[in-house]
Design a protein around this motif. Structure first.
Motif, mmCIF file in Angstrom:
data_model
loop_
_atom_site.group_PDB
_atom_site.id
_atom_site.type_symbol
_atom_site.label_atom_id
_atom_site.label_comp_id
_atom_site.label_asym_id
_atom_site.label_seq_id
_atom_site.Cartn_x
_atom_site.Cartn_y
_atom_site.Cartn_z
ATOM 1 N N SER A 1 6.454 -1.429 15.273
ATOM 2 C CA SER A 1 5.601 -0.254 15.298
ATOM 3 C C SER A 1 6.340 0.891 15.977
ATOM 4 O O SER A 1 7.555 0.837 16.133
ATOM 5 C CB SER A 1 4.284 -0.594 16.002
ATOM 6 N N ASP B 1 7.133 -0.826 9.999
ATOM 7 C CA ASP B 1 5.831 -1.386 9.609
ATOM 8 C C ASP B 1 5.742 -2.770 10.245
ATOM 9 O O ASP B 1 6.738 -3.495 10.306
ATOM 10 C CB ASP B 1 5.713 -1.490 8.083
ATOM 11 N N ILE B 2 4.536 -3.126 10.699
ATOM 12 C CA ILE B 2 4.377 -4.438 11.322
ATOM 13 C C ILE B 2 4.397 -5.555 10.282
ATOM 14 O O ILE B 2 4.579 -6.711 10.613
ATOM 15 C CB ILE B 2 3.068 -4.515 12.149
ATOM 16 N N ASP B 3 4.200 -5.197 9.004
ATOM 17 C CA ASP B 3 4.095 -6.194 7.941
ATOM 18 C C ASP B 3 5.466 -6.405 7.279
ATOM 19 O O ASP B 3 6.029 -5.464 6.718
ATOM 20 C CB ASP B 3 3.069 -5.679 6.920
ATOM 21 N N ASN C 1 0.446 7.248 8.561
ATOM 22 C CA ASN C 1 -0.770 7.074 7.767
ATOM 23 C C ASN C 1 -1.314 5.680 8.074
ATOM 24 O O ASN C 1 -0.957 4.706 7.427
ATOM 25 C CB ASN C 1 -0.453 7.240 6.275
ATOM 26 N N LEU C 2 -2.150 5.611 9.116
ATOM 27 C CA LEU C 2 -2.667 4.321 9.597
ATOM 28 C C LEU C 2 -4.190 4.358 9.451
ATOM 29 O O LEU C 2 -4.700 5.162 8.699
ATOM 30 C CB LEU C 2 -2.226 4.127 11.049
ATOM 31 N N GLY D 1 4.209 2.806 9.833
ATOM 32 C CA GLY D 1 3.313 2.153 8.871
ATOM 33 C C GLY D 1 3.720 2.564 7.470
ATOM 34 O O GLY D 1 2.973 3.198 6.730
ATOM 35 N N CYS D 2 4.960 2.190 7.093
ATOM 36 C CA CYS D 2 5.564 2.767 5.878
ATOM 37 C C CYS D 2 5.021 2.171 4.589
ATOM 38 O O CYS D 2 5.145 2.781 3.528
ATOM 39 C CB CYS D 2 7.082 2.667 5.940
ATOM 40 N N GLY D 3 4.410 0.962 4.616
ATOM 41 C CA GLY D 3 3.860 0.371 3.393
ATOM 42 C C GLY D 3 4.925 0.272 2.309
ATOM 43 O O GLY D 3 5.977 -0.354 2.503
ATOM 44 N N PHE E 1 0.848 -1.201 0.000
ATOM 45 C CA PHE E 1 0.000 0.000 0.000
ATOM 46 C C PHE E 1 0.877 1.242 0.000
ATOM 47 O O PHE E 1 1.831 1.352 0.743
ATOM 48 C CB PHE E 1 -0.883 0.009 1.254
ATOM 49 N N GLY E 2 0.492 2.209 -0.832
ATOM 50 C CA GLY E 2 1.227 3.470 -0.862
ATOM 51 C C GLY E 2 1.724 3.771 -2.263
ATOM 52 O O GLY E 2 2.914 3.874 -2.522
ATOM 53 N N LEU F 1 6.286 7.647 1.862
ATOM 54 C CA LEU F 1 6.452 8.865 2.670
ATOM 55 C C LEU F 1 7.885 8.976 3.171
ATOM 56 O O LEU F 1 8.469 10.056 3.204
ATOM 57 C CB LEU F 1 5.467 8.865 3.850
ATOM 58 N N THR G 1 -2.371 9.126 1.369
ATOM 59 C CA THR G 1 -0.944 9.195 1.038
ATOM 60 C C THR G 1 -0.620 10.558 0.433
ATOM 61 O O THR G 1 0.367 11.206 0.797
ATOM 62 C CB THR G 1 -0.574 8.096 0.020
HETATM 63 N N1 SAH Z 1 2.745 5.001 4.534
HETATM 64 C C1 SAH Z 1 2.099 4.429 3.346
HETATM 65 C C2 SAH Z 1 1.318 3.179 3.658
HETATM 66 C C3 SAH Z 1 0.104 3.383 4.544
HETATM 67 S S1 SAH Z 1 -0.881 1.885 4.700
HETATM 68 C C4 SAH Z 1 1.235 5.499 2.696
HETATM 69 O O1 SAH Z 1 1.092 6.569 3.261
HETATM 70 O O2 SAH Z 1 0.688 5.258 1.622
HETATM 71 C C5 SAH Z 1 -0.737 1.542 6.395
HETATM 72 C C6 SAH Z 1 0.462 0.674 6.752
HETATM 73 O O3 SAH Z 1 0.494 0.603 8.170
HETATM 74 C C7 SAH Z 1 0.370 -0.759 6.251
HETATM 75 O O4 SAH Z 1 1.547 -1.078 5.544
HETATM 76 C C8 SAH Z 1 0.243 -1.595 7.545
HETATM 77 O O5 SAH Z 1 0.949 -2.831 7.493
HETATM 78 C C9 SAH Z 1 0.870 -0.685 8.579
HETATM 79 N N2 SAH Z 1 0.381 -0.842 9.949
HETATM 80 C C10 SAH Z 1 -0.862 -1.180 10.385
HETATM 81 N N3 SAH Z 1 -0.920 -1.165 11.734
HETATM 82 C C11 SAH Z 1 0.315 -0.806 12.178
HETATM 83 C C12 SAH Z 1 0.892 -0.594 13.468
HETATM 84 N N4 SAH Z 1 0.204 -0.775 14.576
HETATM 85 N N5 SAH Z 1 2.202 -0.212 13.530
HETATM 86 C C13 SAH Z 1 2.922 -0.037 12.400
HETATM 87 N N6 SAH Z 1 2.426 -0.232 11.147
HETATM 88 C C14 SAH Z 1 1.151 -0.598 11.036
#
Ligand code: SAH
Length: 275
Positions: A189, A163-165, A203-204, A142-144, A109-110, A148, A117
């Motif tokens: 996180s 990012d947690i993913d 951006n969460l 939550g860098c996706g 995502f992003g 950013l 975004t």
């Molecule tokens: N920063 C990008 C992506 C945003 S999407 C943009 O602005 O487009 C949100 C992202 O947050 C996803 O990749 C998801 O895995 C991550 N995320 C969700 N919950 C989170 C948490 N508690 N801590 C860190 N990252 C998290």
């Protein structure tokens, strides 16, 4: 060539969550149309009940889905940034004074096409115009895709991204390298940051912003940029941040999504400094 299956889901105000769920269910691509969120699958797929009840399926014969999807995706501008899909990178001529970020929009995502975004990129740009990001620290929570973090690094900031993913962590590393910027990326996180950052951008989604409000406030030295908040539930996120000692300076609204700029009160700033 084989058939492709297209699913259409009318908008409900939580497109980013639905898009993530569609990707998890195996979607090859997801696109926002004015009337609906549209995704393509290789096979008709069982979606969870919540999505299945709203989903309309269509079979597309012999569709080169990837080419068709690519044709709908163009460069997008936000603030001083142009976000350009990888396959257009060679032909794209950036206007003077702009910063180009090259990304593959089909990945994490992003892609820059989502309002949240785009608003975060605009807020980072505005932040840099009021006080240069050069030499300042930025944490992207939550860098996706890393969009950013890459944008902030382009403006000269020292950037940490989390990012947690794990897929997002890998994607951010790859994208930072292909955009020739340095970003320190860690899986986790906001609590995995070693120290507070001058600027935190997160951006969460609404509930996650609310849940992390205290930690986001503690991690912020001067400016917190948050998005992913739905207009309908803005109080859930913003009240939690205010209770955590933040002051709201600016709220932007685009397509029912909010982005906000906040700064810490003196007490909260002390907490950040003492971390
Ligand atoms: N920063 C990008 C992506 C945003 S999407 C943009 O602005 O487009 C949100 C992202 O947050 C996803 O990749 C998801 O895995 C991550 N995320 C969700 N919950 C989170 C948490 N508690 N801590 C860190 N990252 C998290």
């Amino acid at each position: 060539m084989t058939d492709t299956f297209r699913v259409e889901l009318p908008h409900r105000g939580d497109d980013d969550v639905v898009a993530a769920r569609l990707f998890l269910a195996g979607a090859r691509g997801v696109q926002e149309r004015p009337d609906a969120l549209v995704a393509w699958f290789d096979a008709r797929t069982t979606l969870d009940d919540d999505l299945a009840t709203r989903a309309q399926w269509f079979r597309e014969a012999d569709r080169d889905w990837q080419e068709a999807w690519k044709a709908t995706i163009g460069p997008v501008s936000a603030g001083r940034f142009w976000v350009v899909p990888t396959w257009l990178a060679d032909s794209f001529k950036p206007p003077a004074g702009t910063e180009v970020i090259v990304l593959d929009p089909g990945r994490a995502f992003g892609s820059g096409h989502h309002s949240t975004t785009a608003m975060c990129l605009e807020l980072l740009d505005a932040e840099d115009r009021s006080a240069s990001l050069r030499g300042r620290t930025v944490a992207d929570i939550g860098c996706g895709s890393g969009i950013l973090a890459i944008g902030a690094a382009r403006l000269g900031a020292t950037v940490t991204a989390v990012d947690i993913d794990p897929a997002a962590v890998a994607s951010t590393r790859e994208n930072a390298a292909s955009n020739a910027v340095s970003v320190r990326v860690t899986q986790g996180s906001v609590d995995t940051l070693d120290e507070a950052a001058d600027i935190v951008v997160a951006n969460l989604i609404t509930d996650v912003v609310a849940d992390l409000a205290v930690q986001l406030a503690q991690a912020t030295r001067t400016t917190l940029l948050v998005s992913g908040i739905t207009a309908a539930r803005q109080n859930v996120a913003l009240d939690a941040l205010v209770s955590a000692g933040m002051i709201v300076d600016d709220v932007r609204d685009e397509n029912g999504w909010l982005a906000a700029r906040l700064h810490p009160t003196a007490t909260a700033r002390g907490a950040a400094r003492d971390r």
